[in-house]
Design a protein around this motif. Sequence first.
Motif, PDB file in Angstrom:
ATOM      1  N   TYR A  34      12.574   3.094   1.368  1.00 60.58           N
ATOM      2  CA  TYR A  34      12.157   2.597   2.672  1.00 60.58           C
ATOM      3  C   TYR A  34      12.294   1.079   2.792  1.00 60.58           C
ATOM      4  O   TYR A  34      11.811   0.487   3.757  1.00 60.58           O
ATOM      5  CB  TYR A  34      10.707   2.997   2.965  1.00 60.58           C
ATOM      6  CG  TYR A  34      10.462   4.481   2.822  1.00 60.58           C
ATOM      7  CD1 TYR A  34      11.271   5.404   3.462  1.00 60.58           C
ATOM      8  CD2 TYR A  34       9.425   4.959   2.028  1.00 60.58           C
ATOM      9  CE1 TYR A  34      11.061   6.769   3.328  1.00 60.58           C
ATOM     10  CE2 TYR A  34       9.207   6.320   1.891  1.00 60.58           C
ATOM     11  CZ  TYR A  34      10.028   7.220   2.542  1.00 60.58           C
ATOM     12  OH  TYR A  34       9.817   8.563   2.406  1.00 60.58           O
ATOM     13  N   ALA A  35      12.923   0.456   1.800  1.00 59.42           N
ATOM     14  CA  ALA A  35      13.064  -1.002   1.820  1.00 59.42           C
ATOM     15  C   ALA A  35      13.730  -1.453   3.114  1.00 59.42           C
ATOM     16  O   ALA A  35      14.742  -0.894   3.532  1.00 59.42           O
ATOM     17  CB  ALA A  35      13.877  -1.468   0.614  1.00 59.42           C
ATOM     18  N   GLY A  36      13.155  -2.437   3.745  1.00 53.20           N
ATOM     19  CA  GLY A  36      13.661  -2.958   5.006  1.00 53.20           C
ATOM     20  C   GLY A  36      12.969  -2.369   6.215  1.00 53.20           C
ATOM     21  O   GLY A  36      12.898  -2.996   7.273  1.00 53.20           O
ATOM     22  N   MET A  37      12.458  -1.150   6.084  1.00 52.33           N
ATOM     23  CA  MET A  37      11.794  -0.510   7.223  1.00 52.33           C
ATOM     24  C   MET A  37      10.479  -1.197   7.582  1.00 52.33           C
ATOM     25  O   MET A  37       9.985  -1.042   8.696  1.00 52.33           O
ATOM     26  CB  MET A  37      11.542   0.972   6.945  1.00 52.33           C
ATOM     27  CG  MET A  37      12.787   1.805   6.889  1.00 52.33           C
ATOM     28  SD  MET A  37      12.354   3.550   6.691  1.00 52.33           S
ATOM     29  CE  MET A  37      13.952   4.254   6.365  1.00 52.33           C
ATOM     30  N   GLN A  38       9.927  -1.953   6.649  1.00 52.78           N
ATOM     31  CA  GLN A  38       8.671  -2.653   6.924  1.00 52.78           C
ATOM     32  C   GLN A  38       8.853  -3.711   8.008  1.00 52.78           C
ATOM     33  O   GLN A  38       7.885  -4.177   8.600  1.00 52.78           O
ATOM     34  CB  GLN A  38       8.090  -3.278   5.640  1.00 52.78           C
ATOM     35  CG  GLN A  38       8.832  -4.499   5.144  1.00 52.78           C
ATOM     36  CD  GLN A  38      10.035  -4.167   4.268  1.00 52.78           C
ATOM     37  OE1 GLN A  38      10.455  -3.016   4.157  1.00 52.78           O
ATOM     38  NE2 GLN A  38      10.603  -5.185   3.636  1.00 52.78           N
ATOM     39  N   GLU A  39      10.116  -4.075   8.283  1.00 49.42           N
ATOM     40  CA  GLU A  39      10.401  -5.067   9.324  1.00 49.42           C
ATOM     41  C   GLU A  39      10.429  -4.455  10.717  1.00 49.42           C
ATOM     42  O   GLU A  39      10.448  -5.168  11.711  1.00 49.42           O
ATOM     43  CB  GLU A  39      11.747  -5.744   9.039  1.00 49.42           C
ATOM     44  CG  GLU A  39      11.858  -6.399   7.672  1.00 49.42           C
ATOM     45  CD  GLU A  39      10.802  -7.469   7.447  1.00 49.42           C
ATOM     46  OE1 GLU A  39      10.448  -8.168   8.419  1.00 49.42           O
ATOM     47  OE2 GLU A  39      10.329  -7.595   6.298  1.00 49.42           O
ATOM     48  N   ARG A  40      10.434  -3.130  10.793  1.00 46.41           N
ATOM     49  CA  ARG A  40      10.473  -2.482  12.111  1.00 46.41           C
ATOM     50  C   ARG A  40       9.202  -2.801  12.898  1.00 46.41           C
ATOM     51  O   ARG A  40       8.116  -2.853  12.348  1.00 46.41           O
ATOM     52  CB  ARG A  40      10.534  -0.957  11.957  1.00 46.41           C
ATOM     53  CG  ARG A  40      11.820  -0.420  11.391  1.00 46.41           C
ATOM     54  CD  ARG A  40      11.684   1.069  11.240  1.00 46.41           C
ATOM     55  NE  ARG A  40      12.901   1.714  10.800  1.00 46.41           N
ATOM     56  CZ  ARG A  40      13.008   3.020  10.577  1.00 46.41           C
ATOM     57  NH1 ARG A  40      11.969   3.817  10.741  1.00 46.41           N
ATOM     58  NH2 ARG A  40      14.147   3.535  10.186  1.00 46.41           N
ATOM     59  N   ILE A  42       7.981  -0.718  15.201  1.00 45.70           N
ATOM     60  CA  ILE A  42       7.286   0.575  15.108  1.00 45.70           C
ATOM     61  C   ILE A  42       7.807   1.221  13.826  1.00 45.70           C
ATOM     62  O   ILE A  42       8.978   1.579  13.746  1.00 45.70           O
ATOM     63  CB  ILE A  42       7.579   1.462  16.329  1.00 45.70           C
ATOM     64  CG1 ILE A  42       7.159   0.756  17.623  1.00 45.70           C
ATOM     65  CG2 ILE A  42       6.866   2.806  16.200  1.00 45.70           C
ATOM     66  CD1 ILE A  42       7.599   1.463  18.887  1.00 45.70           C
ATOM     67  N   LYS A  43       6.963   1.352  12.848  1.00 47.07           N
ATOM     68  CA  LYS A  43       7.428   1.728  11.510  1.00 47.07           C
ATOM     69  C   LYS A  43       8.125   3.082  11.470  1.00 47.07           C
ATOM     70  O   LYS A  43       9.050   3.281  10.694  1.00 47.07           O
ATOM     71  CB  LYS A  43       6.258   1.719  10.514  1.00 47.07           C
ATOM     72  CG  LYS A  43       5.469   0.413  10.465  1.00 47.07           C
ATOM     73  CD  LYS A  43       6.349  -0.811  10.268  1.00 47.07           C
ATOM     74  CE  LYS A  43       5.518  -2.083  10.175  1.00 47.07           C
ATOM     75  NZ  LYS A  43       6.254  -3.285  10.426  1.00 47.07           N
ATOM     76  N   SER A  44       7.702   4.032  12.303  1.00 45.75           N
ATOM     77  CA  SER A  44       8.268   5.384  12.257  1.00 45.75           C
ATOM     78  C   SER A  44       9.516   5.543  13.118  1.00 45.75           C
ATOM     79  O   SER A  44      10.131   6.617  13.114  1.00 45.75           O
ATOM     80  CB  SER A  44       7.215   6.402  12.692  1.00 45.75           C
ATOM     81  OG  SER A  44       6.729   6.067  13.980  1.00 45.75           O
ATOM     82  N   LEU A  45       9.914   4.500  13.851  1.00 43.69           N
ATOM     83  CA  LEU A  45      11.084   4.585  14.720  1.00 43.69           C
ATOM     84  C   LEU A  45      12.022   3.411  14.461  1.00 43.69           C
ATOM     85  O   LEU A  45      11.592   2.259  14.462  1.00 43.69           O
ATOM     86  CB  LEU A  45      10.671   4.567  16.197  1.00 43.69           C
ATOM     87  CG  LEU A  45       9.807   5.715  16.707  1.00 43.69           C
ATOM     88  CD1 LEU A  45       9.389   5.447  18.148  1.00 43.69           C
ATOM     89  CD2 LEU A  45      10.535   7.045  16.598  1.00 43.69           C
ATOM     90  N   SER A  46      13.301   3.718  14.280  1.00 42.96           N
ATOM     91  CA  SER A  46      14.298   2.653  14.138  1.00 42.96           C
ATOM     92  C   SER A  46      14.625   2.099  15.526  1.00 42.96           C
ATOM     93  O   SER A  46      14.280   2.700  16.550  1.00 42.96           O
ATOM     94  CB  SER A  46      15.571   3.210  13.497  1.00 42.96           C
ATOM     95  OG  SER A  46      16.222   4.099  14.394  1.00 42.96           O
ATOM     96  N   ASP A  47      15.313   0.980  15.550  1.00 42.92           N
ATOM     97  CA  ASP A  47      15.758   0.419  16.834  1.00 42.92           C
ATOM     98  C   ASP A  47      16.648   1.418  17.562  1.00 42.92           C
ATOM     99  O   ASP A  47      16.589   1.547  18.786  1.00 42.92           O
ATOM    100  CB  ASP A  47      16.519  -0.895  16.616  1.00 42.92           C
ATOM    101  CG  ASP A  47      15.612  -2.026  16.175  1.00 42.92           C
ATOM    102  OD1 ASP A  47      14.369  -1.903  16.309  1.00 42.92           O
ATOM    103  OD2 ASP A  47      16.139  -3.045  15.676  1.00 42.92           O
TER     104      ASP A  47
END
Length: 199
Positions: A34-40, A42-47
Amino acid sequence: MPVGLIRTLVLALSLLPLSAWGQEHGHGKAAAPYAGMQERQIKSLSDRDVEELRQGRGWGLALPAELNGHPGPVHLLELKDELALTPEQVDTITQIFEDMKSDAIDAGERLISAEAALSDAFAGKSPDTKRLRELLADAAQARAELRFIHLSRHLSTPALLSQDQIETYSLLRGYASDPCSAVPEGHNPEMWRRHNGCE
């Protein structure tokens, strides 16, 4: 070490799935999927997820219908020439699509908001279990409504189409058996085979 114990260990190790041999424990990418997803935001949804939802796109929610012979209005309109849709069919399917898109955009915004609230709850003080259940219920309800919107529109299309159009749709979308084995009625065999990569 006794031979019997060695054989038992070797047998036990040989029964482990291959994926277990390739796992890294604390080092490298396998330990950080999940590395990098912490920058989202909304954590459960990508751009890309958010963009799909805001555009009213299918987001894969209608697969049970799409893959079981209930064509989607978007793809029917994309394939209107290949399916020889009549002007009346096009008009009706266009209206189904426009209604679906409008409803899906509204429902998508509700899902985005629900997922944002869930993400925000964990970013601050951790929610208690009662609040967590409320947040999850809101997100689940929004997702179910969005899925209903897409699936219900797929229920509307088969009655508008001939069986030949439905079968051709399945062939064109790659769901039917080998498209090279049968050319649908009304199609130029040479062009059909070329379009479908037949030899």
